[in-house]
Scaffold this motif. Structure first.
Motif, PDB file in Angstrom:
ATOM      1  N   LEU A 325       7.606 -15.173  -9.460  1.00 12.70           N
ATOM      2  CA  LEU A 325       8.271 -16.053  -8.487  1.00 12.70           C
ATOM      3  C   LEU A 325       8.510 -17.424  -9.102  1.00 12.70           C
ATOM      4  O   LEU A 325       7.666 -17.953  -9.832  1.00 12.70           O
ATOM      5  N   ASP A 326       9.656 -17.998  -8.801  1.00 11.21           N
ATOM      6  CA  ASP A 326       9.988 -19.342  -9.259  1.00 11.21           C
ATOM      7  C   ASP A 326       9.467 -20.358  -8.246  1.00 11.21           C
ATOM      8  O   ASP A 326       9.724 -20.237  -7.037  1.00 11.21           O
ATOM      9  N   ASP A 327       8.711 -21.337  -8.719  1.00 13.83           N
ATOM     10  CA  ASP A 327       8.215 -22.438  -7.879  1.00 13.83           C
ATOM     11  C   ASP A 327       7.336 -21.956  -6.731  1.00 13.83           C
ATOM     12  O   ASP A 327       7.372 -22.495  -5.614  1.00 13.83           O
ATOM     13  N   PHE A 328       6.531 -20.927  -6.995  1.00 16.19           N
ATOM     14  CA  PHE A 328       5.622 -20.445  -5.948  1.00 16.19           C
ATOM     15  C   PHE A 328       4.599 -21.521  -5.571  1.00 16.19           C
ATOM     16  O   PHE A 328       4.115 -21.559  -4.431  1.00 16.19           O
ATOM     17  N   LYS A 329       4.287 -22.403  -6.496  1.00 18.02           N
ATOM     18  CA  LYS A 329       3.302 -23.457  -6.227  1.00 18.02           C
ATOM     19  C   LYS A 329       3.735 -24.332  -5.054  1.00 18.02           C
ATOM     20  O   LYS A 329       2.894 -24.831  -4.298  1.00 18.02           O
ATOM     21  N   ILE A 330       5.042 -24.482  -4.888  1.00 18.02           N
ATOM     22  CA  ILE A 330       5.535 -25.310  -3.783  1.00 18.02           C
ATOM     23  C   ILE A 330       5.135 -24.701  -2.439  1.00 18.02           C
ATOM     24  O   ILE A 330       4.741 -25.399  -1.503  1.00 18.02           O
ATOM     25  N   VAL A 331       5.223 -23.369  -2.349  1.00 15.21           N
ATOM     26  CA  VAL A 331       4.832 -22.693  -1.105  1.00 15.21           C
ATOM     27  C   VAL A 331       3.349 -22.924  -0.836  1.00 15.21           C
ATOM     28  O   VAL A 331       2.952 -23.236   0.295  1.00 15.21           O
ATOM     29  N   PHE A 385      18.947  -2.713 -11.454  1.00 17.40           N
ATOM     30  CA  PHE A 385      17.821  -2.708 -10.517  1.00 17.40           C
ATOM     31  C   PHE A 385      17.203  -4.102 -10.438  1.00 17.40           C
ATOM     32  O   PHE A 385      16.891  -4.606  -9.345  1.00 17.40           O
ATOM     33  N   GLY A 386      17.022  -4.757 -11.603  1.00 24.18           N
ATOM     34  CA  GLY A 386      16.455  -6.101 -11.624  1.00 24.18           C
ATOM     35  C   GLY A 386      17.341  -7.102 -10.912  1.00 24.18           C
ATOM     36  O   GLY A 386      16.854  -7.963 -10.165  1.00 24.18           O
ATOM     37  N   ASN A 387      18.641  -7.010 -11.127  1.00 21.96           N
ATOM     38  CA  ASN A 387      19.571  -7.925 -10.452  1.00 21.96           C
ATOM     39  C   ASN A 387      19.533  -7.741  -8.937  1.00 21.96           C
ATOM     40  O   ASN A 387      19.623  -8.719  -8.180  1.00 21.96           O
ATOM     41  N   ARG A 388      19.403  -6.488  -8.465  1.00 25.72           N
ATOM     42  CA  ARG A 388      19.306  -6.245  -7.021  1.00 25.72           C
ATOM     43  C   ARG A 388      18.031  -6.876  -6.468  1.00 25.72           C
ATOM     44  O   ARG A 388      18.038  -7.444  -5.367  1.00 25.72           O
ATOM     45  N   LEU A 389      16.928  -6.772  -7.239  1.00 24.83           N
ATOM     46  CA  LEU A 389      15.683  -7.407  -6.792  1.00 24.83           C
ATOM     47  C   LEU A 389      15.856  -8.924  -6.677  1.00 24.83           C
ATOM     48  O   LEU A 389      15.427  -9.530  -5.687  1.00 24.83           O
ATOM     49  N   VAL A 390      16.455  -9.537  -7.692  1.00 21.37           N
ATOM     50  CA  VAL A 390      16.668 -10.987  -7.665  1.00 21.37           C
ATOM     51  C   VAL A 390      17.519 -11.366  -6.462  1.00 21.37           C
ATOM     52  O   VAL A 390      17.227 -12.345  -5.741  1.00 21.37           O
ATOM     53  N   HIS A 391      18.574 -10.576  -6.195  1.00 21.86           N
ATOM     54  CA  HIS A 391      19.468 -10.847  -5.066  1.00 21.86           C
ATOM     55  C   HIS A 391      18.728 -10.689  -3.739  1.00 21.86           C
ATOM     56  O   HIS A 391      18.836 -11.534  -2.834  1.00 21.86           O
ATOM     57  N   ASP A 392      17.966  -9.604  -3.600  1.00 21.32           N
ATOM     58  CA  ASP A 392      17.261  -9.351  -2.334  1.00 21.32           C
ATOM     59  C   ASP A 392      16.185 -10.401  -2.076  1.00 21.32           C
ATOM     60  O   ASP A 392      15.969 -10.806  -0.924  1.00 21.32           O
ATOM     61  N   LEU A 393      15.520 -10.838  -3.127  1.00 20.73           N
ATOM     62  CA  LEU A 393      14.519 -11.884  -2.952  1.00 20.73           C
ATOM     63  C   LEU A 393      15.171 -13.212  -2.577  1.00 20.73           C
ATOM     64  O   LEU A 393      14.636 -13.961  -1.748  1.00 20.73           O
ATOM     65  N   ALA A 394      16.322 -13.503  -3.183  1.00 15.14           N
ATOM     66  CA  ALA A 394      17.034 -14.741  -2.850  1.00 15.14           C
ATOM     67  C   ALA A 394      17.516 -14.735  -1.402  1.00 15.14           C
ATOM     68  O   ALA A 394      17.609 -15.787  -0.758  1.00 15.14           O
ATOM     69  N   ALA A 395      17.835 -13.535  -0.879  1.00 16.41           N
ATOM     70  CA  ALA A 395      18.293 -13.427   0.511  1.00 16.41           C
ATOM     71  C   ALA A 395      17.140 -13.501   1.503  1.00 16.41           C
ATOM     72  O   ALA A 395      17.358 -13.695   2.709  1.00 16.41           O
ATOM     73  N   MET A 396      15.889 -13.355   1.011  1.00 18.65           N
ATOM     74  CA  MET A 396      14.713 -13.377   1.892  1.00 18.65           C
ATOM     75  C   MET A 396      14.411 -14.813   2.313  1.00 18.65           C
ATOM     76  O   MET A 396      14.562 -15.757   1.551  1.00 18.65           O
ATOM     77  N   VAL A 403       7.930 -24.210   8.720  1.00 20.35           N
ATOM     78  CA  VAL A 403       8.714 -24.492   7.510  1.00 20.35           C
ATOM     79  C   VAL A 403       9.267 -23.185   6.967  1.00 20.35           C
ATOM     80  O   VAL A 403       8.540 -22.188   6.859  1.00 20.35           O
ATOM     81  N   THR A 404      10.552 -23.182   6.634  1.00 21.69           N
ATOM     82  CA  THR A 404      11.189 -21.998   6.066  1.00 21.69           C
ATOM     83  C   THR A 404      11.391 -22.210   4.565  1.00 21.69           C
ATOM     84  O   THR A 404      11.921 -23.250   4.147  1.00 21.69           O
ATOM     85  N   HIS A 405      10.945 -21.236   3.786  1.00 21.84           N
ATOM     86  CA  HIS A 405      11.042 -21.328   2.329  1.00 21.84           C
ATOM     87  C   HIS A 405      12.068 -20.319   1.814  1.00 21.84           C
ATOM     88  O   HIS A 405      12.120 -19.177   2.289  1.00 21.84           O
ATOM     89  N   ALA A 406      12.857 -20.759   0.840  1.00 25.02           N
ATOM     90  CA  ALA A 406      13.694 -19.819   0.096  1.00 25.02           C
ATOM     91  C   ALA A 406      12.843 -19.200  -1.000  1.00 25.02           C
ATOM     92  O   ALA A 406      11.902 -19.816  -1.506  1.00 25.02           O
TER      93      ALA A 406
END
Length: 712
Positions: A325-331, A385-396, A403-406
């Protein structure tokens, strides 16, 4: 000893010592029919009994005795006959037994068990019987006393009782089954399992209890192996009469008769249902991540080893994807660790949904790192498959505490393919390392993307070198393979003091000095420099008194150290412990680090100057667009970046730039140090432009600080 066995002793009071008994005696129904004298038979009966026996009169004198008693007392017959009982068994034993003997003379027989009390009898148990013998007139003429050592018998009885109680009380189900497959014995636990009584089992055929199908399908073979002399052990599940399934461990041992013939099987069945459930749970926990329920790192490694083996044997392909995860520390910082854990579980749910087609196996590696094994995939399919994961996570979207986190993640892919002939075998650790390197590279170039590991790609090679450099520096730190060099800084203004810059060098295992630039750059990127800077400062402070008087030492501080409050506390504390040394030191801080941590750098440099230390702003002019911050940044000198010096002898533009920087320094009242001075002509030009100090190969090359006393 019963009275019938001693019936002929009724005439003993009339016998004198050594006198023989009559040779014939009347018996009911006729004369004595045996050719051997009846007295001989009587003696044989007594000897076979092997109880120690003696006959005594009312004066407690012994008038007859058997061989067992003589053996027990270790005496001859002539030493016993006619003597008082107390002389033979001792006064203490006599006093204890006398009341019972007196009762026998009163007509009361008795039998008692007593512990041996004499020295050679201690620890042994005896059964004592005292029997009155009546004369023809009805009076008791004598008593017969028998003493039997029952120690072994009692011990055997006790052990047998103990074993019987254990068999009765144990929850293990114990049975003895003959070679005809019929029960000879079963204990209460086994009978209770079937709702029966133990006696109902005797003669019951095993098949009548468990059914022909189970008997013929499995039990018969186990019994036959046991009847052949082998011990058999196995586990199986059994549906109890109540309907629940129980797990059993069964052990069969052959039961042998006295001649060694196997006549039965001793069957012990132990209910291991609870232990079996616990073992299954422990196995699950050992292979499952406690937070998310995904497979853990251990399970993933086992999966990868299996995939690698199949790739080598059958040519199968697969791909390993690591997700960070990118910037998980922020969460975590905003929503706390509970919120962070909830996000990880939400992501795990997304990954679990991908496992439905059977080709995907997901795992959590730890922290905010996940992994996916994609079976049967090539590079193109794995990338998609990896690109779909990145896309699905970005849409989450993850909401917690209002507080809502991307969510964003980087994905690294390592391919699992058949190895080329002669190539080194791939390991799961190398595979994970490849995927991690690709993932980290994806984060470095912006994150939220998928990168496939390519061993020949320049960026991958650079990352591999970077990781290798970190390993070298870490090992050098652990094994004391750092060395200090110094390089002279020459004053050319007639006022500045001579200086030497302290330089760090790393020594390899063979004692060679390694090129410092790449190593220190890697150490800086991976957070190792504050630890290294502590070593440099401590070593310099311990040896600064070995430097020639009037020369100051300049120490480089990394950007990480400048911005680290803990390092600041260490440095100022170390200087306070060496106040005289502080005045002989300068500290070089890069312009980039100063601007990035301006407030922290200002506070640090202010404290350093208050302690008498000099402060040099290193690499000055390297890409900075504004010099306004210099008015608020207390330094003693600016060190001009080598790229600005360039061909200052022949390049008028560079001369103008240097002159401008010198003018800024003069306005601030600080000195200017020029690096990369290669010739005397360069030194002259820079002096004429107003530079106060110069450094470079023309002035002097770096040299080892021998024994941490300056060399040369």
């Amino acid at each position: 000893m019963s009275g019938s066995a001693l019936s002929s002793l009724e005439d003993v009071p009339e016998l004198q010592a050594g006198q023989e008994a009559p040779t014939q005696a009347a018996v009911p129904g006729g004369a004595w029919p045996i050719s051997v004298d009846r007295e001989v038979v009587r003696s044989a009966v007594i000897e076979m009994n092997r109880a120690g026996m003696f006959v005594c009169d009312r004066d407690y004198r012994i008038w007859d005795v058997d061989g067992a008693f003589l053996d027990m007392e270790n005496l001859d017959r002539q030493e016993v006959i006619g003597r008082h009982l107390a002389e033979i068994v001792g006064p203490r034993v006599f006093s204890l037994r006398k009341p019972h003997i007196d009762n026998a003379f009163a007509g009361q027989a008795c039998r008692l068990r007593v512990q041996g009390i004499r020295a050679r009898m201690v620890g042994r148990l005896f059964e004592v019987s005292i029997q009155p013998v009546e004369a023809p007139g009805g009076d008791v003429a004598c008593v017969v006393v028998s003493v039997r050592d029952v120690s072994q018998f009692e011990a055997m009885t006790e052990r047998l009782s103990l074993h019987e109680e254990i068999v009765r009380q144990t929850t293990d189900r114990i049975s003895v089954i003959g070679t005809d497959f019929r029960y000879k014995f079963t204990n209460a636990a086994n009978a209770a399992f079937y709702g029966m009584q133990p006696e109902e089992f005797r003669g019951l055929h095993v098949s009548e209890l468990i059914g022909n199908e189970r008997f013929d399908g499995r039990a018969r073979d186990y019994f036959l192996r046991c009847f052949a002399g082998a011990s058999v052990e196995y586990e199986h599940d059994l549906v109890a009469p109540a309907g629940e399934t129980r797990s059993l461990r069964v052990r069969m041992d052959p039961y042998r008769d006295a001649d060694g013939t196997v006549s039965a099987a001793i069957v012990v069945m132990r209910d291991i249902t609870a232990a079996s459930l616990m073992e299954r749970e422990l196995r699950r926990q050992a292979r499952e991540d406690a937070l998310t329920g995904l497979a853990n790192r251990h399970a993933l490694q086992a999966e990868l080893e299996d995939v690698i083996a199949r790739a080598g044997a059958d040519g199968e392909t697969a791909a390993l994807l690591t997700i960070d995860l990118d910037d998980f520390k922020i969460v975590n910082d905003i929503s706390g660790h509970v919120g962070g854990d909830a996000l990880l579980c939400q992501i795990a749910g997304l990954l679990k949904s991908r496992e439905a087609d059977g080709r995907v196996r997901c795992a959590r590696l730890g922290g905010d790192e996940f992994a996916v094994v994609l079976h049967g995939a090539d590079a193109k399919e794995a990338l998609a498959f990896g690109n779909r994961l990145v896309h699905d996570l970005a849409a989450m979207r993850f909401a917690w505490g209002g507080v809502t986190h991307a969510v964003a993640a980087s994905v690294g892919i390592a391919l699992i393919e058949p190895q080329a002939e002669g190539g080194l075998p791939l390991t799961c650790f190398e595979l994970l390392n490849r995927a991690d390197r690709a993932c980290l590279y994806g984060k470095e170039i912006g994150g939220a993307r998928t990168v496939v590991f390519r061993p020949d790609a320049e960026e991958m090679i650079a990352r591999q070198m970077d990781v290798g450099n970190v390993r070298i520096v870490s090992e050098a730190a652990e094994n004391g393979r750092f060395q200090l060099h110094t390089m002279p800084i020459l004053p050319v203004d007639g006022r500045s003091p001579p200086m030497r810059e302290v330089l760090l060098r790393v020594i390899d295992e063979d004692g060679r000095v390694l090129a410092p630039a790449a190593l220190i750059g890697s150490a800086e990127r991976h957070g190792l420099m504050p630890r290294i800077d502590r070593w440099v400062v401590s070593t310099v402070l311990a040896n600064v008194d070995k430097v020639e008087a009037g020369t100051r030492l300049s120490i480089n501080l990394s950007g990480l150290s400048v911005g680290d409050p803990d390092f600041k506390d260490f440095l100022l504390g170390a200087l306070d412990r060496h106040p005289d040394a502080a005045k002989r030191l300068c500290f070089e801080i890069t312009e980039t680090a100063a601007v990035r941590s301006l407030a922290t750098a200002q506070a640090l440099t202010g404290e350093l100057r208050r302690r008498g230390c000099g402060v040099i702003l290193d690499d000055f002019g390297s890409g900075l667009s504004s010099f306004a911050y210099l008015r608020h940044f207390p330094v003693d000198a600016l060190k001009i970046d080598g790229a600005i010096i360039g061909d200052v002898v022949h390049d008028g533009f560079q001369q103008t730039v240097v002159a401008g920087l010198v003018a800024i320094a003069a306005k601030l009242g600080v000195g200017v140090i020029a690096e990369y001075v290669e010739t005397a002509e360069m030194q002259t030009v820079l002096r004429d432009l107003g530079v106060t100090q110069v450094q470079g190969f023309h002035v002097g090359r770096p040299a080892p600080w021998v024994g941490y006393g300056l060399a040369g």
